[in-house]
Scaffold this motif. Structure first.
Motif, PDB file in Angstrom:
ATOM      1  N   ILE A   1      -7.200  -0.664 -10.798  1.00  0.00           N
ATOM      2  CA  ILE A   1      -7.125   0.976 -11.209  1.00  0.00           C
ATOM      3  C   ILE A   1      -8.244   1.525 -11.046  1.00  0.00           C
ATOM      4  N   LEU A   2      -9.569   0.773 -11.483  1.00  0.00           N
ATOM      5  CA  LEU A   2     -10.882   1.709 -11.317  1.00  0.00           C
ATOM      6  C   LEU A   2     -11.011   2.433 -10.105  1.00  0.00           C
ATOM      7  N   PRO A   3     -11.007   1.682  -8.863  1.00  0.00           N
ATOM      8  CA  PRO A   3     -11.216   2.443  -7.989  1.00  0.00           C
ATOM      9  C   PRO A   3     -10.320   3.501  -7.296  1.00  0.00           C
ATOM     10  N   SER A   4      -8.990   3.498  -7.997  1.00  0.00           N
ATOM     11  CA  SER A   4      -8.211   4.520  -7.816  1.00  0.00           C
ATOM     12  C   SER A   4      -8.519   5.829  -8.647  1.00  0.00           C
ATOM     13  N   LEU A   5      -8.936   5.417 -10.013  1.00  0.00           N
ATOM     14  CA  LEU A   5      -9.346   6.380 -10.929  1.00  0.00           C
ATOM     15  C   LEU A   5     -10.732   7.196 -10.613  1.00  0.00           C
ATOM     16  N   ILE A   6     -11.680   6.728 -10.196  1.00  0.00           N
ATOM     17  CA  ILE A   6     -12.973   7.221  -9.784  1.00  0.00           C
ATOM     18  C   ILE A   6     -12.853   8.231  -8.909  1.00  0.00           C
ATOM     19  N   PRO A   7     -12.303   8.152  -7.740  1.00  0.00           N
ATOM     20  CA  PRO A   7     -12.056   9.479  -6.909  1.00  0.00           C
ATOM     21  C   PRO A   7     -11.684  10.510  -7.644  1.00  0.00           C
ATOM     22  N   LEU A   8     -10.657  10.446  -8.569  1.00  0.00           N
ATOM     23  CA  LEU A   8      -9.967  11.387  -9.296  1.00  0.00           C
ATOM     24  C   LEU A   8     -11.046  12.177 -10.266  1.00  0.00           C
ATOM     25  N   ILE A   9     -11.875  11.359 -10.830  1.00  0.00           N
ATOM     26  CA  ILE A   9     -13.008  11.772 -11.798  1.00  0.00           C
ATOM     27  C   ILE A   9     -14.048  12.545 -10.890  1.00  0.00           C
ATOM     28  N   ILE A  10     -14.387  12.088  -9.747  1.00  0.00           N
ATOM     29  CA  ILE A  10     -15.137  12.733  -8.848  1.00  0.00           C
ATOM     30  C   ILE A  10     -14.794  14.138  -8.318  1.00  0.00           C
ATOM     31  N   THR A  11     -13.220  14.048  -7.870  1.00  0.00           N
ATOM     32  CA  THR A  11     -12.712  15.314  -7.461  1.00  0.00           C
ATOM     33  C   THR A  11     -12.698  16.350  -8.545  1.00  0.00           C
ATOM     34  N   ALA A  12     -12.545  15.950  -9.747  1.00  0.00           N
ATOM     35  CA  ALA A  12     -12.459  16.869 -10.928  1.00  0.00           C
ATOM     36  C   ALA A  12     -13.887  17.353 -11.313  1.00  0.00           C
TER      37      ALA A  12
ATOM     38  N   ALA B   1      -4.603  12.503  -4.138  1.00  0.00           N
ATOM     39  CA  ALA B   1      -5.527  11.533  -4.220  1.00  0.00           C
ATOM     40  C   ALA B   1      -5.142  10.324  -4.903  1.00  0.00           C
ATOM     41  N   PHE B   2      -4.653  10.070  -5.911  1.00  0.00           N
ATOM     42  CA  PHE B   2      -4.415   8.899  -6.559  1.00  0.00           C
ATOM     43  C   PHE B   2      -3.534   8.240  -5.818  1.00  0.00           C
ATOM     44  N   GLY B   3      -2.544   8.515  -5.041  1.00  0.00           N
ATOM     45  CA  GLY B   3      -1.772   7.901  -4.207  1.00  0.00           C
ATOM     46  C   GLY B   3      -2.380   7.132  -2.977  1.00  0.00           C
ATOM     47  N   ILE B   4      -3.111   7.987  -2.386  1.00  0.00           N
ATOM     48  CA  ILE B   4      -4.024   7.712  -1.189  1.00  0.00           C
ATOM     49  C   ILE B   4      -5.230   6.437  -1.666  1.00  0.00           C
ATOM     50  N   ALA B   5      -5.812   6.864  -2.877  1.00  0.00           N
ATOM     51  CA  ALA B   5      -6.846   5.650  -3.450  1.00  0.00           C
ATOM     52  C   ALA B   5      -6.322   4.486  -3.687  1.00  0.00           C
ATOM     53  N   SER B   6      -5.280   4.558  -4.441  1.00  0.00           N
ATOM     54  CA  SER B   6      -4.426   3.134  -4.754  1.00  0.00           C
ATOM     55  C   SER B   6      -3.948   2.477  -3.473  1.00  0.00           C
ATOM     56  N   ASP B   7      -3.508   3.330  -2.324  1.00  0.00           N
ATOM     57  CA  ASP B   7      -3.102   2.567  -0.981  1.00  0.00           C
ATOM     58  C   ASP B   7      -4.381   1.976  -0.595  1.00  0.00           C
ATOM     59  N   GLN B   8      -5.519   2.397  -0.474  1.00  0.00           N
ATOM     60  CA  GLN B   8      -6.843   1.667   0.057  1.00  0.00           C
ATOM     61  C   GLN B   8      -7.197   0.651  -0.625  1.00  0.00           C
ATOM     62  N   THR B   9      -6.667   0.637  -1.996  1.00  0.00           N
ATOM     63  CA  THR B   9      -7.223  -0.339  -3.152  1.00  0.00           C
ATOM     64  C   THR B   9      -6.371  -1.700  -2.452  1.00  0.00           C
ATOM     65  N   ILE B  10      -5.120  -1.437  -2.351  1.00  0.00           N
ATOM     66  CA  ILE B  10      -4.192  -2.582  -2.123  1.00  0.00           C
ATOM     67  C   ILE B  10      -4.442  -3.227  -0.885  1.00  0.00           C
TER      68      ILE B  10
ATOM     69  N   ALA C   1       0.774  -1.264  -0.113  1.00  0.00           N
ATOM     70  CA  ALA C   1      -0.091  -0.035  -0.202  1.00  0.00           C
ATOM     71  C   ALA C   1       0.693   1.322   0.098  1.00  0.00           C
ATOM     72  N   ASN C   2       1.865   1.185   0.700  1.00  0.00           N
ATOM     73  CA  ASN C   2       2.795   2.286   0.724  1.00  0.00           C
ATOM     74  C   ASN C   2       3.588   2.563  -0.427  1.00  0.00           C
ATOM     75  N   VAL C   3       4.116   1.307  -1.220  1.00  0.00           N
ATOM     76  CA  VAL C   3       4.673   1.610  -2.280  1.00  0.00           C
ATOM     77  C   VAL C   3       3.829   2.068  -3.475  1.00  0.00           C
ATOM     78  N   THR C   4       2.696   1.893  -3.252  1.00  0.00           N
ATOM     79  CA  THR C   4       1.722   2.472  -4.311  1.00  0.00           C
ATOM     80  C   THR C   4       1.289   3.859  -4.103  1.00  0.00           C
ATOM     81  N   THR C   5       1.351   4.254  -2.914  1.00  0.00           N
ATOM     82  CA  THR C   5       1.353   5.686  -2.552  1.00  0.00           C
ATOM     83  C   THR C   5       2.554   6.690  -2.932  1.00  0.00           C
ATOM     84  N   ALA C   6       3.857   5.739  -2.431  1.00  0.00           N
ATOM     85  CA  ALA C   6       5.105   6.591  -2.890  1.00  0.00           C
ATOM     86  C   ALA C   6       5.345   6.386  -4.336  1.00  0.00           C
ATOM     87  N   ILE C   7       4.778   5.714  -5.106  1.00  0.00           N
ATOM     88  CA  ILE C   7       4.691   5.761  -6.607  1.00  0.00           C
ATOM     89  C   ILE C   7       4.241   6.944  -7.182  1.00  0.00           C
ATOM     90  N   GLY C   8       2.708   7.226  -6.345  1.00  0.00           N
ATOM     91  CA  GLY C   8       1.978   8.293  -6.964  1.00  0.00           C
ATOM     92  C   GLY C   8       2.553   9.551  -6.840  1.00  0.00           C
TER      93      GLY C   8
END
Length: 690
Positions: free
Chosen positions: A636-647, A668-677, A323-330
């Motif tokens: 990927i979808l649960p990580s992208l949907i929050p970005l679309i809602i934010t925009a 937001a992408f880093g945190i969302a992908s964190d929770q997905t993991i 989870a932290n790796v995906t956040t760090a990647i973001g």
């Protein structure tokens, strides 16, 4: 791997505590040396042509945003008392260490022709306060007879005038600037109280100082709020002050390491890196929650503290790591943008997300191994009836109302996409300030009376390296100035041509009608009066390079925003090319404000690239974990949907894309992908053990 790691941590508790303590002390010591950035954020990469042109301009002519303005608008300034108070204010400011020059209606220079020495002499119109009202009236009449200063120092139509305070270039970009600005501010306020005349402060040194001060204040505020909110959440969840205290200690160590990292790498606190400490708190606390929740769950099953701590590391270590790796990647993908501002933020944020994970994984089992095991009241949350009821309800919707869930999500996404169509990509120099902020209101005062205070520059050079003081070139500059003066966004242009006009007016006895660009013969006749100094015309040294191959045209502009800036540049360029043939001349439009506003567009373009790169890297992780392309889509979808809602929300609420809001998407992408993991690794674990 994590089984061995658990043994390593619990068997070497004192050694690991000592190592982390030593590193924390070192990082804390480094953090005491951390510095604020006193320059405008360098968003554009060094390879950008406009950024390179701006750097070239500064090498030739120095910093363009070095003038602070004090503005007044009151006809009572014609009174002897107020004029002399204005003069004294200028003298007090001029004595401040770090101030190069002060120009105002009470301290203006006039050119005088000295035939005996065959040169022009720069002399103050009035070297001291006015002695009488009659003398003051004479001074003001002489000033109004000088077109050079009209629209530059005073506006005779609106009765507005300003004091231009030029900063020393070295102290402009150092912490001394804050002290200098605050001293000037205090003296201006004292003048206002003495005379009853309202003062307005602006200019790049003042704006930069205010923004820097706000960065420091807001970083402290965000950290305080982050600590407060997370402490409340922890206590509500675990019902234990011990858990709250030690969890906050863990993230506090992470914050110290993050500040130490900034100092160690030689970076400074900027508007972005100031966000890292509160981000570490927000991102680090979930590590503590997951680890401690697993610890209490295992202890409730076996009543064996050692086993519970060991299994906590074994079972949750990998989940939190991924989870932290995906956040760090973001965050880390920002390192590849080429922008020093984003590179610094991305590198430090990514590194410290992972270091905070490691701190949590080591400190939490060690600290809680020294503490008593959890009591019954501390593990009640594991079977909290209300929470269980909510989760049961969610589970029911997910399992038995799948189509309804899809319909709701698709509807929200479609509405958000419609909101995205209303999203505006525009940035202003002071767009993060409230409309009632004094800095914003004062800037509007200068825009109303002097067309603005933001510097815009045009550099002019000949391709055959001939002198820009050639009469033909001067005529072209004069024509271009007239075209620029027609643009409502720009103030009165100032260039070497205006200096020559002023000189010719003095050469002809000071009559206003002679404020014109003279012909070739008159220029030749007047040239001996202008003098030379180290290969540069002494009168025009700030407008000519040493070889007279390049000159500048300086204007001030309003804070029109990045979108209108593009329109303005598209208006200026045809005017420039029609006067200065691109085959014979190099004319560059540059300046501090241009570079700042162009950075907004650059951030938006790189946001999309960064998110795509993050998706690619996270997809590789998902393939490695699940060996399934379908799982990539699911993750990927649960990580992208929050970005679309934010925009979409930003579009509906008219929040534009700008430097301070664009970064929301990476976070937001880093945190969302964190929770997905978290969910997917738990799902994989349950599938394997079912």
């Amino acid at each position: 791997m994590f089984k061995r790691l658990a043994k390593l941590i619990l068997r070497n508790r004192f050694l690991l505590l000592t190592i982390i303590s030593i590193i924390t002390v070192i990082m804390g010591w480094q953090a005491t040396h951390i510095q604020l950035s006193y320059e405008f954020a360098k968003i554009l990469p060094a390879s950008d042509p406009d950024f390179q042109a701006y750097q070239h301009f500064k090498e030739k002519f120095g910093e363009d945003g070095s003038v602070m303005f004090i503005g007044i608008q009151d006809s009572s300034m014609r009174s002897l008392k107020n004029y002399n108070a204005w003069w004294k204010l200028g003298e007090d400011i001029r004595k401040i260490d770090g101030i190069e020059a002060v120009i105002s209606t009470a301290r203006l220079y006039n050119l005088q022709r000295n035939d005996s020495l065959q040169k022009f002499e720069m002399k103050l119109l009035q070297d001291g306060p006015a002695g009488s009202q009659a003398q003051l009236d004479t001074i003001l009449d002489r000033i109004e007879a000088l077109p050079f200063y009209d629209g530059f120092i005073f506006n005779k139509d609106s009765h507005a005038s300003l004091m231009a305070v030029t900063f020393d270039k070295v102290k402009l970009n150092s912490k001394n600037r804050i002290e200098i600005v605050r001293t000037i501010q205090a003296q201006a306020i004292a003048f206002s109280k003495q005379t009853g005349v309202a003062v307005h402060l602006s200019g790049m040194p003042f704006i930069r100082t205010e923004i820097t001060s706000k960065v420091v204040q807001e970083m402290k505020l965000f950290m305080l709020l982050a600590v407060l909110v997370t402490a409340i959440v922890l206590f509500v969840f675990f019902r234990s002050f011990q858990v709250v205290f030690y969890s906050l200690i863990v993230v506090a160590v992470g914050v110290i390491w993050s500040l130490g990292t900034i100092a160690l790498l030689g970076y400074k606190i900027t508007i972005l890196s100031g966000l890292i400490p509160p981000l570490i708190i927000v991102i680090g606390i979930p590590n503590s929650i997951l680890l401690l929740n697993k610890y209490q769950t295992e202890y409730a099953r076996h009543n064996l503290q050692g086993v519970a701590l060991s299994r906590m590391v074994q079972r949750i270590g990998l989940t939190t790591f991924l989870a932290n790796v995906t956040t760090a990647i973001g965050f880390f993908v920002l390192y590849f943008t080429g922008s020093s501002l984003l590179m610094e933020f991305g590198l430090v944020a990514a590194a410290n997300v992972m270091s905070t994970w490691l701190i949590s994984l080591i400190l939490i089992p060690i600290v809680f191994s020294f503490l008593p095991p959890p009591k019954v009241k501390h593990v009640k949350h594991l079977e909290a009836p209300r929470m269980q009821k909510v989760l049961t309800y969610v589970n029911s919707w997910v399992r038995y109302h799948t189509r309804k869930v899809y319909v709701v999500v698709i509807a929200i996404v479609l509405i958000s996409i419609y909101g995205m169509t209303k999203l505006d990509n525009v940035g202003y120099v002071v767009d993060d300030l409230p409309k009632n902020d004094p800095v914003y209101l004062d800037m509007k005062f200068f825009e109303t009376n002097f067309k603005g205070v933001l510097p815009l520059e045009l550099s002019v050079s000949t391709k055959d390296s001939s002198s820009v003081l050639d009469p033909k070139v001067l005529q072209k500059i004069n024509r271009l100035e007239k075209e620029l003066a027609k643009l409502p966004e720009l103030s009165k242009p100032i260039s070497v041509v205006d200096g020559i006009k002023y000189s010719y007016q003095s050469f002809q006895g000071g009559e206003r009608k002679f404020y014109i660009l003279p012909g070739s013969m008159q220029l030749a006749e007047m040239s001996s009066y202008m003098g030379e100094q180290k290969g540069r015309s002494s009168m025009f040294k700030s407008f000519l390079d040493s070889n007279k191959f390049e000159t500048r045209i300086s204007v001030q502009m309003a804070d029109i925003g990045s979108k209108k800036m593009d329109v303005l540049l598209n208006e200026i360029r045809p005017k420039v090319d029609s006067i200065f043939s691109p085959d014979e001349y190099n004319v560059k439009v540059t300046g501090n404000s241009l570079i700042f506003l162009k950075g907004n567009k650059y951030l938006f373009e790189n946001l999309i690239e960064s998110i795509l790169l993050a998706i690619f890297l996270i997809s590789i992780i998902m393939i490695t974990l699940f060996m399934s392309f379908r799982m990539i889509l699911i993750s990927i979808l649960p990580s992208l949907i929050p970005l679309i809602i934010t925009a979409g929300l930003m579009g509906f609420f008219h929040i534009p894309l700008k430097p301070s809001t664009i970064l929301i998407f990476s976070i937001a992408f880093g945190i969302a992908s964190d929770q997905t993991i978290y969910f997917l690794t738990k799902y994989r674990h349950e599938m394997r053990n079912s």
